[in-house]
Scaffold this active site. Structure first.
Site, PDB file in Angstrom:
ATOM      1  N   SER A 146      38.841  16.028  27.196  1.00  0.00           N
ATOM      2  CA  SER A 146      37.422  15.779  26.926  1.00  0.00           C
ATOM      3  C   SER A 146      37.256  14.300  26.602  1.00  0.00           C
ATOM      4  CB  SER A 146      37.003  16.632  25.719  1.00  0.00           C
ATOM      5  OG  SER A 146      35.763  16.212  25.223  1.00  0.00           O
ATOM      6  N   TYR A 159      38.412  19.230  16.831  1.00  0.00           N
ATOM      7  CA  TYR A 159      38.402  19.343  18.306  1.00  0.00           C
ATOM      8  C   TYR A 159      38.778  17.999  18.931  1.00  0.00           C
ATOM      9  CZ  TYR A 159      36.400  19.947  23.002  1.00  0.00           C
ATOM     10  OH  TYR A 159      36.206  20.004  24.372  1.00  0.00           O
TER      11      TYR A 159
END
Ligand SMILES: NC(=O)c1ccc[n+]([C@@H]2O[C@H](COP(=O)([O-])OP(=O)(O)OC[C@H]3O[C@@H](n4cnc5c(N)ncnc54)[C@H](OP(=O)(O)O)[C@@H]3O)[C@@H](O)[C@H]2O)c1
Length: 268
Positions: A146, A159
């Site tokens: 990501s 995350y």
């Protein structure tokens, strides 16, 4: 090593194939006539996708229901996959997030995120790399990371940490593997319009320029894998944003991200 990967007639394993980016990559691979091994917890959903894709494209699919936060399930995925098929490519896409203050994430939730986003990925890489090298078919791995692995992301702190691990791990390993008959690609999207964003407070980004549609994102990921790019960030807006951050102190980048995500949280 052959320059580009060709998926037609090959077996590709996709984790997190029951929804979002993984499901869409599986659908696009089926259109390219790849055979598929579909992995996720929701076995019934995977079986529905299997029937649909086999009928529509005349390909073969195997379903492996598995919880990738469980080490035993992770090892079973590898064992079942190589027992059933001649695996050519592996897409490690399954992942979970927590959007909100880090201190609201309970310990079990953090352990689940670490096991799913990091430990299962490293374990599957460790198992599949020697296998793919032995197969000697110029195969490849795609690790879905990501933009959160490249920049600080307040309110997705854990995350962002897991994805930073995956990005650095993949880029480092791809250098170690130069000279082997195998490529490793890390794919780093910004926001995507999937269940991960729709089902959480992140949905307040919905219909804004910040969310890439899942079809184009999946196509970008598969193109990066096919071209054996070591790292690929899809979307001009994401790449421009990333480029701009090179000229600003990281503390400023973090503080701008904090304000943007705080506004989204306040709307929720
Ligand atoms: N959406 C975004 O904005 C965005 C942005 C950048 C990167 N990403 C990354 O893209 C990947 C796919 O996310 P998505 O947006 O497509 O989200 P999604 O629609 O929620 O899909 C997540 C997938 O992961 C699977 N999964 C989650 N936990 C699992 C577990 N313990 N064991 C096995 N499978 C598990 C889910 O299947 P089951 O529930 O059936 O197990 C589902 O198929 C993730 O790695 C995510 O971090 C997403």
């Amino acid at each position: 090593m052959k320059n580009h990967m060709e998926f037609s007639g090959r077996w590709v394993l996709v984790t997190g194939a029951s929804s979002g980016l993984g499901e869409e990559m599986a659908r696009q691979l089926a259109r390219q006539r790849a055979n598929l091994i579909l992995v996720a917890r929701r076995g019934a959903r995977l079986n529905t996708i299997k029937s649909e894709l086999e009928q529509a494209h005349g390909i073969q699919c195997h379903v492996i229901p598995a919880d990738l936060s469980s080490p035993a399930d992770v090892d079973r995925v590898h064992a079942e996959a190589i027992a059933r098929a001649d695996v050519y490519a592996v897409i490690l896409n399954a992942g979970v997030t927590h959007f909100g203050p880090h201190l609201d994430l309970d310990w079990a939730g953090f352990q689940n995120m670490l096991a799913t986003n990091v430990t299962s990925v490293v374990r599957l890489v460790n198992l599949f790399c020697p296998y793919l090298i032995r197969q000697n078919q110029s195969g490849g791995l795609l690790l879905v990371s990501s933009m959160a692995g490249l920049l600080p992301v307040p309110y997705q702190a854990a995350y962002a940490g897991t994805k930073a691990f995956i990005t650095n791990f993949s880029q480092s390993l791809s250098q170690e593997l130069i000279g082997e008959n195998l490529s490793i690609t890390v794919f780093s999207p910004g926001g995507i319009d999937t269940a991960m964003t729709q089902g959480s407070k992140l949905r307040h980004f919905e219909n804004t320029v910040f969310l890439q549609d899942v079809k184009s994102c999946a196509a970008d990921g598969l193109a990066a894998l096919r071209a054996r790019k070591p790292l690929f960030v899809p979307g001009r807006l994401n790449r421009t944003q990333l480029f701009a951050t090179r000229f600003a102190p990281r503390s400023l980048v973090a503080s701008i991200a904090r304000s943007a995500y705080r506004r989204v949280l306040d709307k929720a």
